[in-house]
Design an enzyme around this catalytic site. Structure first.
Site, PDB file in Angstrom:
ATOM      1  N   GLY A  41     -56.746  21.082  90.172  1.00 24.70           N
ATOM      2  CA  GLY A  41     -57.176  19.704  90.401  1.00 24.70           C
ATOM      3  C   GLY A  41     -56.001  18.968  91.023  1.00 24.70           C
ATOM      4  O   GLY A  41     -54.940  18.858  90.401  1.00 24.70           O
ATOM      5  N   ASP A  70     -49.240  15.498  90.887  1.00 22.05           N
ATOM      6  CA  ASP A  70     -49.472  16.048  89.554  1.00 22.05           C
ATOM      7  C   ASP A  70     -50.811  16.769  89.582  1.00 22.05           C
ATOM      8  O   ASP A  70     -51.766  16.317  90.195  1.00 22.05           O
ATOM      9  CB  ASP A  70     -49.384  14.993  88.449  1.00 22.05           C
ATOM     10  N   GLU A  93     -65.024  18.218  82.132  1.00 22.44           N
ATOM     11  CA  GLU A  93     -65.328  18.173  83.561  1.00 22.44           C
ATOM     12  C   GLU A  93     -66.211  19.384  83.813  1.00 22.44           C
ATOM     13  O   GLU A  93     -65.834  20.509  83.470  1.00 22.44           O
ATOM     14  CB  GLU A  93     -64.040  18.280  84.388  1.00 22.44           C
ATOM     15  N   TYR A 140     -49.601 -14.623 117.630  1.00 21.72           N
ATOM     16  CA  TYR A 140     -48.196 -14.764 117.272  1.00 21.72           C
ATOM     17  C   TYR A 140     -47.433 -15.343 118.459  1.00 21.72           C
ATOM     18  O   TYR A 140     -47.913 -15.295 119.597  1.00 21.72           O
ATOM     19  CB  TYR A 140     -47.589 -13.433 116.804  1.00 21.72           C
ATOM     20  N   HIS A 153     -53.385  -4.824 124.215  1.00 23.76           N
ATOM     21  CA  HIS A 153     -53.212  -6.042 123.423  1.00 23.76           C
ATOM     22  C   HIS A 153     -52.599  -7.068 124.368  1.00 23.76           C
ATOM     23  O   HIS A 153     -51.699  -6.753 125.136  1.00 23.76           O
ATOM     24  CB  HIS A 153     -52.314  -5.679 122.235  1.00 23.76           C
TER      25      HIS A 153
HETATM   26  P1  FAD Z   1     -43.074   4.350 123.868  1.00 28.10           P
HETATM   27  O1  FAD Z   1     -42.163   3.230 124.053  1.00 28.10           O
HETATM   28  O2  FAD Z   1     -44.393   4.271 124.551  1.00 28.10           O
HETATM   29  O3  FAD Z   1     -42.299   5.644 124.296  1.00 28.10           O
HETATM   30  C1  FAD Z   1     -42.930   6.868 124.537  1.00 28.10           C
HETATM   31  C2  FAD Z   1     -42.311   7.475 125.751  1.00 28.10           C
HETATM   32  O4  FAD Z   1     -42.821   8.788 125.919  1.00 28.10           O
HETATM   33  C3  FAD Z   1     -42.661   6.719 126.996  1.00 28.10           C
HETATM   34  O5  FAD Z   1     -41.493   6.207 127.582  1.00 28.10           O
HETATM   35  C4  FAD Z   1     -43.356   7.729 127.866  1.00 28.10           C
HETATM   36  O6  FAD Z   1     -43.064   7.621 129.222  1.00 28.10           O
HETATM   37  C5  FAD Z   1     -42.872   9.031 127.278  1.00 28.10           C
HETATM   38  N1  FAD Z   1     -43.796  10.130 127.537  1.00 28.10           N
HETATM   39  C6  FAD Z   1     -45.124  10.153 127.257  1.00 28.10           C
HETATM   40  N2  FAD Z   1     -45.664  11.296 127.671  1.00 28.10           N
HETATM   41  C7  FAD Z   1     -44.659  12.017 128.211  1.00 28.10           C
HETATM   42  C8  FAD Z   1     -44.608  13.296 128.821  1.00 28.10           C
HETATM   43  N3  FAD Z   1     -45.695  14.055 128.969  1.00 28.10           N
HETATM   44  N4  FAD Z   1     -43.424  13.738 129.266  1.00 28.10           N
HETATM   45  C9  FAD Z   1     -42.304  12.975 129.132  1.00 28.10           C
HETATM   46  N5  FAD Z   1     -42.317  11.758 128.567  1.00 28.10           N
HETATM   47  C10 FAD Z   1     -43.478  11.282 128.116  1.00 28.10           C
HETATM   48  N6  FAD Z   1     -43.983  -3.815 117.985  1.00 28.10           N
HETATM   49  C11 FAD Z   1     -43.249  -4.572 117.161  1.00 28.10           C
HETATM   50  O7  FAD Z   1     -42.659  -4.044 116.218  1.00 28.10           O
HETATM   51  N7  FAD Z   1     -43.143  -5.922 117.315  1.00 28.10           N
HETATM   52  C12 FAD Z   1     -43.778  -6.549 118.319  1.00 28.10           C
HETATM   53  O8  FAD Z   1     -43.689  -7.760 118.452  1.00 28.10           O
HETATM   54  C13 FAD Z   1     -44.577  -5.797 119.211  1.00 28.10           C
HETATM   55  N8  FAD Z   1     -45.271  -6.401 120.183  1.00 28.10           N
HETATM   56  C14 FAD Z   1     -45.953  -5.646 121.066  1.00 28.10           C
HETATM   57  C15 FAD Z   1     -46.570  -6.292 122.130  1.00 28.10           C
HETATM   58  C16 FAD Z   1     -47.222  -5.565 123.101  1.00 28.10           C
HETATM   59  C17 FAD Z   1     -47.875  -6.275 124.242  1.00 28.10           C
HETATM   60  C18 FAD Z   1     -47.287  -4.158 122.978  1.00 28.10           C
HETATM   61  C19 FAD Z   1     -47.991  -3.330 123.991  1.00 28.10           C
HETATM   62  C20 FAD Z   1     -46.705  -3.518 121.903  1.00 28.10           C
HETATM   63  C21 FAD Z   1     -46.039  -4.258 120.947  1.00 28.10           C
HETATM   64  N9  FAD Z   1     -45.415  -3.651 119.857  1.00 28.10           N
HETATM   65  C22 FAD Z   1     -44.656  -4.403 119.005  1.00 28.10           C
HETATM   66  C23 FAD Z   1     -45.562  -2.221 119.604  1.00 28.10           C
HETATM   67  C24 FAD Z   1     -44.370  -1.453 120.121  1.00 28.10           C
HETATM   68  O9  FAD Z   1     -44.084  -1.835 121.423  1.00 28.10           O
HETATM   69  C25 FAD Z   1     -44.646   0.037 120.088  1.00 28.10           C
HETATM   70  O10 FAD Z   1     -45.237   0.397 118.888  1.00 28.10           O
HETATM   71  C26 FAD Z   1     -43.356   0.834 120.278  1.00 28.10           C
HETATM   72  O11 FAD Z   1     -42.657   0.377 121.386  1.00 28.10           O
HETATM   73  C27 FAD Z   1     -43.652   2.303 120.411  1.00 28.10           C
HETATM   74  O12 FAD Z   1     -42.455   2.989 120.700  1.00 28.10           O
HETATM   75  P2  FAD Z   1     -42.481   4.541 121.045  1.00 28.10           P
HETATM   76  O13 FAD Z   1     -41.104   4.954 121.289  1.00 28.10           O
HETATM   77  O14 FAD Z   1     -43.254   5.241 120.013  1.00 28.10           O
HETATM   78  O15 FAD Z   1     -43.401   4.634 122.326  1.00 28.10           O
HETATM   79  N1  THG Z   2     -58.769  16.174  86.455  1.00 25.41           N
HETATM   80  C1  THG Z   2     -58.400  17.340  86.977  1.00 25.41           C
HETATM   81  N2  THG Z   2     -57.350  17.444  87.797  1.00 25.41           N
HETATM   82  C2  THG Z   2     -56.649  16.334  88.136  1.00 25.41           C
HETATM   83  C3  THG Z   2     -56.981  15.094  87.590  1.00 25.41           C
HETATM   84  C4  THG Z   2     -58.082  15.019  86.732  1.00 25.41           C
HETATM   85  N3  THG Z   2     -55.615  16.441  89.012  1.00 25.41           N
HETATM   86  C5  THG Z   2     -55.072  15.269  89.583  1.00 25.41           C
HETATM   87  C6  THG Z   2     -54.937  14.168  88.572  1.00 25.41           C
HETATM   88  N4  THG Z   2     -56.212  13.985  87.910  1.00 25.41           N
HETATM   89  C7  THG Z   2     -53.918  14.589  87.569  1.00 25.41           C
HETATM   90  N5  THG Z   2     -53.650  13.612  86.568  1.00 25.41           N
HETATM   91  C8  THG Z   2     -53.828  13.812  85.242  1.00 25.41           C
HETATM   92  C9  THG Z   2     -53.166  12.972  84.375  1.00 25.41           C
HETATM   93  C10 THG Z   2     -53.250  13.180  83.006  1.00 25.41           C
HETATM   94  C11 THG Z   2     -54.045  14.206  82.510  1.00 25.41           C
HETATM   95  C12 THG Z   2     -54.743  14.994  83.379  1.00 25.41           C
HETATM   96  C13 THG Z   2     -54.646  14.811  84.750  1.00 25.41           C
HETATM   97  C14 THG Z   2     -54.080  14.485  81.055  1.00 25.41           C
HETATM   98  N6  THG Z   2     -52.919  14.373  80.385  1.00 25.41           N
HETATM   99  C15 THG Z   2     -52.830  14.608  78.951  1.00 25.41           C
HETATM  100  C16 THG Z   2     -51.662  13.789  78.410  1.00 25.41           C
HETATM  101  O1  THG Z   2     -50.861  13.302  79.195  1.00 25.41           O
HETATM  102  O2  THG Z   2     -51.621  13.644  77.205  1.00 25.41           O
HETATM  103  C17 THG Z   2     -52.628  16.042  78.604  1.00 25.41           C
HETATM  104  C18 THG Z   2     -51.339  16.630  79.057  1.00 25.41           C
HETATM  105  C19 THG Z   2     -51.039  17.972  78.440  1.00 25.41           C
HETATM  106  O3  THG Z   2     -51.665  18.335  77.443  1.00 25.41           O
HETATM  107  O4  THG Z   2     -50.147  18.618  78.990  1.00 25.41           O
HETATM  108  O5  THG Z   2     -55.104  14.804  80.528  1.00 25.41           O
HETATM  109  O6  THG Z   2     -58.482  13.947  86.249  1.00 25.41           O
HETATM  110  N7  THG Z   2     -59.096  18.427  86.700  1.00 25.41           N
END
Ligand code: FAD
Ligand code: THG
Length: 810
Positions: free
Chosen positions: A558, A544, A641, A259, A231
């Site tokens: 489900g 759920d 179902e 930015y 980037h």
């Molecule tokens: P890193 O800082 O990359 O740290 C990982 C570390 O692991 C590294 O130091 C590396 O050396 C080490 N490592 C890897 N492999 C090994 C290994 N095998 N053994 C030992 N060590 C290892 N984020 C924001 O929130 N705001 C911003 O404005 C922003 N701007 C950005 C601008 C640029 C140009 C870039 C490139 C990034 C920007 N980001 C920004 C993103 C942000 O920089 C990163 O998401 C963040 O720094 C990641 O942090 P990290 O600790 O996960 O990774």
């Molecule tokens: N069908 C099946 N499984 C599921 C869903 C589904 N799992 C995930 C998600 N959907 C679960 N959510 C619900 C929410 C409500 C009901 C069923 C699945 C439901 N409720 C009735 C009630 O609240 O009155 C009956 C409850 C009861 O008698 O205890 O029917 O869509 N297979």
């Protein structure tokens, strides 16, 4: 309090990577009593050469994800309290997002709503106010802005250093210039980290290796679904305006993927406008061989040229400067733009904390540390967990395509229903060919093509009069959904339920296991179906489920997300088998008052209410197709179902379709489905409730049987006091008004909660919104902010539709 392991020994943690994430984590772990913490870093401290080493550190907290917003708020709070050489590690210069198009201006209002929902101060301001905040702006280009006074600049390297020093003072150590080359494991547990300077024994290993995540993952035998992309970031030559160095807010010009921030008298410009520049993490140069540092690639001027033009157009004084230095900096992108966190089930003790921005770094570290210490994080992480990905979503081709897309779309205005474009179609049900014939409008979820409505039903919509919709809520919506909902309430409709996740649990210990893992009583005769909850130890709702006892030792569940399978597998004893049968099977929901008229003639078994009651299951045949029929309905109508294997799916569809013609059967999509379930008051896990919510406050206490014996979460349930908030049904007063979800809700004019899910109730003739709010009596007036406009709503009595169950129990 010191952390002790199972046998009283002090558990050893190795963190791979001393970027911002690794350093935050060392601090959060040692603050929680972990004493044997080693951070292993391949580069030299204090700037080891990863993404953190050159991060410009802009922190904009507002995000559609509540979890990410809260993590960002924690980062701001924490970095503000850290000081290096007397300077705080966070500068609250404020944030300003600009609109140069009407669509963006509208979206800024939506973002202001998100900010209000998640407790972030912010306001949409006029163009003149933008100019006051940023005097270099060309007034003529700007229509308005979203100003967030608490956003600002994180000083990532000092923040990393301060936290590492604090961790070291508590006993942690950091070894730099040490490269991890292998992960040791025995019996499904991690045992150590191999480096070019020897092996570090470990009980827990956290990969905080940033964009090197896939490399460390491979050492552990795990595909880490992220793609490193470069980037562009550039700094200008000094600017001779009086405002240089005056603490300008961080600035986003999202309409041009740009930015900006100040660096004393220069301006830093970041661009996402260029083509995606993927980097293979396996071929990144080592620190000593990299021209600058491993995460910094040479600046490609041609890629930046259009951005420079856009930058000087927005900030005309920049035309007197030029680019002093620039680079292509590498960091991680994932298929959905979210981090990748959590312990890997197949390798216990091996954790991931990857694809994390500086913005969210402290919040992520806190959550991971809580998880390692207490067994669960205090925030809902389902959008961030490794387990959210389907198998097909972890293939390298998928990850590359989707992650590159995330880069392109990073500043786009994304509708909550907008499906990704590629690779599609990926997963389709056996009815796909028929769905296409019927003109299905597909959206995507979990890799599945899911019909939202069918053009074939357009004639049914013609006689209906619906209030007109605004442009935003009209997207990915059609009045046909209203006709499909009506046909389901009045006749009969077929719903493709194939993407509904199905798990099978078999073996002698199945009942006992499921009793111990979920809240409702499942000790019922084969043929019964039970709605039950999967809780964590603190009684947070992980999912759920419907559990059908098909045979004494065979249960079909489900479920909601791939995380459900992961959870069950983690806790399953050896004498049972748990597997996901979704892909090899399919399901059609046949629902509506005429459902029995349609289905009964197709089988010799008795499907009367007396023979197969509500929440009962049976094996039968529909024409030539063997099916498992379950008498339940998420849409709140009579019907079943019907499950069969994938090979027989088309025959099942065609049999039902042919038999249904005389009853006026239609195929109906998820848009109608969502409307009908909201009318019935059925919650959608992941939207309405998550691990942050308990059953009682979610209105799901009926699925808990405290007297059935012990189960996960029971103890925590016993300790709960009166709920201070409730998942509350609201109806919008104006029949033409709609909201879509995540909007802030105001009680007596004060922000008091947020909408979880919402949809138009076509039977009711009003929009329904569920919201987390303090306990309120039905009839209480509230209002919801939708794009900056207040819309009146009223607390409703549940359920909104068919409280006497006459549509179902017949
Ligand atoms: P890193 O800082 O990359 O740290 C990982 C570390 O692991 C590294 O130091 C590396 O050396 C080490 N490592 C890897 N492999 C090994 C290994 N095998 N053994 C030992 N060590 C290892 N984020 C924001 O929130 N705001 C911003 O404005 C922003 N701007 C950005 C601008 C640029 C140009 C870039 C490139 C990034 C920007 N980001 C920004 C993103 C942000 O920089 C990163 O998401 C963040 O720094 C990641 O942090 P990290 O600790 O996960 O990774
Ligand atoms: N069908 C099946 N499984 C599921 C869903 C589904 N799992 C995930 C998600 N959907 C679960 N959510 C619900 C929410 C409500 C009901 C069923 C699945 C439901 N409720 C009735 C009630 O609240 O009155 C009956 C409850 C009861 O008698 O205890 O029917 O869509 N297979």
């Amino acid at each position: 309090m010191a952390i002790r392991g199972d046998r009283g020994a002090v558990p050893r943690v190795v963190i791979v990577g001393a970027g911002i994430v690794g350093c935050c984590l060392a601090d959060e772990l040692t603050a929680r009593g972990w004493t044997d913490v080693t951070v292993v870093e391949q580069g030299p401290m204090p700037a080891p050469g990863g993404s953190t080493s050159h991060a410009p550190g802009l922190v904009f907290r507002t995000n559609p994800s509540k979890t990410l917003s809260e993590m960002a708020s924690y980062t701001v709070e924490k970095f503000s309290s850290l000081h290096v050489d007397g300077q705080p590690c966070f500068d609250p210069v404020g944030g300003l997002e600009l609109a140069t198009t009407p669509a963006r201006l509208a979206d800024l209002h939506r973002r202001a709503g998100l900010a209000a929902s998640w407790g972030i101060e912010g306001e949409v301001v006029s163009a003149d106010a933008c100019l006051k905040l940023w005097p270099l702006l060309d007034r003529d280009l700007v229509l308005g802005g979203f100003h967030t006074p608490g956003d600002g600049l994180a000083h990532a390297l000092p923040a990393a250093r301060a936290q590492l020093e604090r961790a070291t003072a508590r006993g942690a150590r950091c070894v730099d210039r040490t490269t991890v080359t292998g992960i040791e494991q025995r019996g499904g547990r991690v045992t150590g980290v191999v480096t070019d300077r020897g092996t570090f024994p470990a009980d827990h290993v956290v990969s905080a290796a940033g964009f090197w995540g896939p490399v460390i993952g491979r050492m552990a035998g795990i595909d880490v679904p992220l793609l490193p992309l470069a980037h562009q970031y550039a700094r200008t030559t000094p600017l001779d305006t009086p405002r240089g160095g005056a603490g300008l807010p961080i600035l986003r010009h999202q309409d041009r993927d740009l930015y900006f921030r100040e660096h004393a008298d220069r301006i830093g410009i970041g661009s996402y406008a260029h083509r995606p520049l993927p980097v293979d993490p396996f071929t990144v140069p080592r620190y000593d061989e990299a021209p600058v540092m491993p995460s910094s690639y040479p600046f490609t001027e041609d890629d930046f040229a259009p951005s420079w033009e856009d930058a000087t157009a927005l900030l005309p004084p920049l035309a007197k400067t030029r680019i002093h230095e620039g680079f292509n900096g590498v960091f991680s992108f994932t298929p959905d733009g979210m981090p990748v966190l959590g312990e890997v089930r197949q390798l216990r003790g091996f954790w991931l904390a990857e694809a994390v921005w500086v913005t969210h770094s402290a919040g992520v570290a806190k959550a991971v540390a809580e998880w390692m210490t207490e067994g669960r994080p205090s925030v809902d992480l389902h959008e961030c967990e490794l387990t959210r990905f389907e198998t097909a979503q972890r293939s390298p081709a998928y990850v590359e395509e989707r992650a590159a897309r995330q880069f392109i779309e990073v500043y786009d205005i994304i509708h909550p229903l907008q499906p990704p474009e590629q690779p599609r179609p990926l997963r389709v049900s056996p009815f796909y060919a028929r769905q296409i014939e019927l003109g299905a409008h597909f959206l995507e979820g979990g890799g599945w093509e899911r019909p939202h409505w069918y053009e074939a039903n357009a004639p049914l919509a013609e006689p209906l009069t619906l209030p007109p919709r605004d442009d935003w809520s009209a997207r990915h919506w059609s009045p046909i959904a209203a006709a499909e909902a009506k046909a389901t309430r009045e006749k009969v409709a077929l719903y493709d339920m194939t993407p509904l996740r199905r798990l099978e649990v078999t073996g002698p210990g199945s009942l006992e296991f499921l009793q111990r893992t979920t809240t409702n009583n499942l000790a019922k005769k084969p043929g019964s179906v039970t709605y039950t909850l999967l809780l964590d130890e603190a009684a947070g709702i992980l999912s759920d489920l419907t559990v059908a006892r098909l045979e004494e030792h065979r249960f079909q569940i489900g479920a909601n997300s791939p995380a459900d399978l992961d959870r069950l597998l983690r806790h399953a004893p050896d004498d049972i088998e748990t597997r996901d049968i979704t892909a090899g099977t399919c399901c059609i929901g046949v629902w509506g008052p005429l459902a029995r008229d349609l289905v009964q003639p197709l089988t010799r078994d008795d499907l009367s209410h007396q023979a197969l009651g509500y929440f009962k299951a049976t094996q039968t045949h529909i024409g030539p197709v063997p099916v498992t029929a379950m008498r339940l309905s998420y849409v709140g109508e009579l019907g079943w179902e019907l499950y069969t294997t994938a090979d027989l799916g088309l025959a099942l569809w065609d049999t039902l379709w042919a038999a249904g013609q005389r009853h006026g059967v239609i195929a109906a999509g998820r848009s109608a489905f969502n409307s009908l379930r909201l009318e019935k008051g059925y919650r959608a896990w992941g939207h309405d409730m998550t691990a942050e919510h308990t059953p009682y406050e979610s209105g799901l206490g009926f699925a808990v049987r405290m007297n059935k014996g012990d189960f996960t979460g029971r103890e925590a349930l016993e300790a709960l006091g009166e709920p201070t908030r409730r998942l509350t049904a609201l109806t919008l007063d104006d029949p033409a008004a709609v909201v879509l979800g995540k909007e802030p809700v105001y009680v007596d004019g004060l922000p008091s909660g947020y909408v979880t899910s919402a949809g138009y109730g076509y039977t009711l003739g009003r929009c329904i919104a569920y919201a987390w709010l303090p306990p309120l009596e039905p009839g209480t007036p509230v209002h919801i902010d939708y794009f900056g406009e207040k819309t009146a709503a009223t607390v409703a009595q549940e359920p909104l539709f068919d409280p006497r169950m006459t549509h179902i129990l017949k």
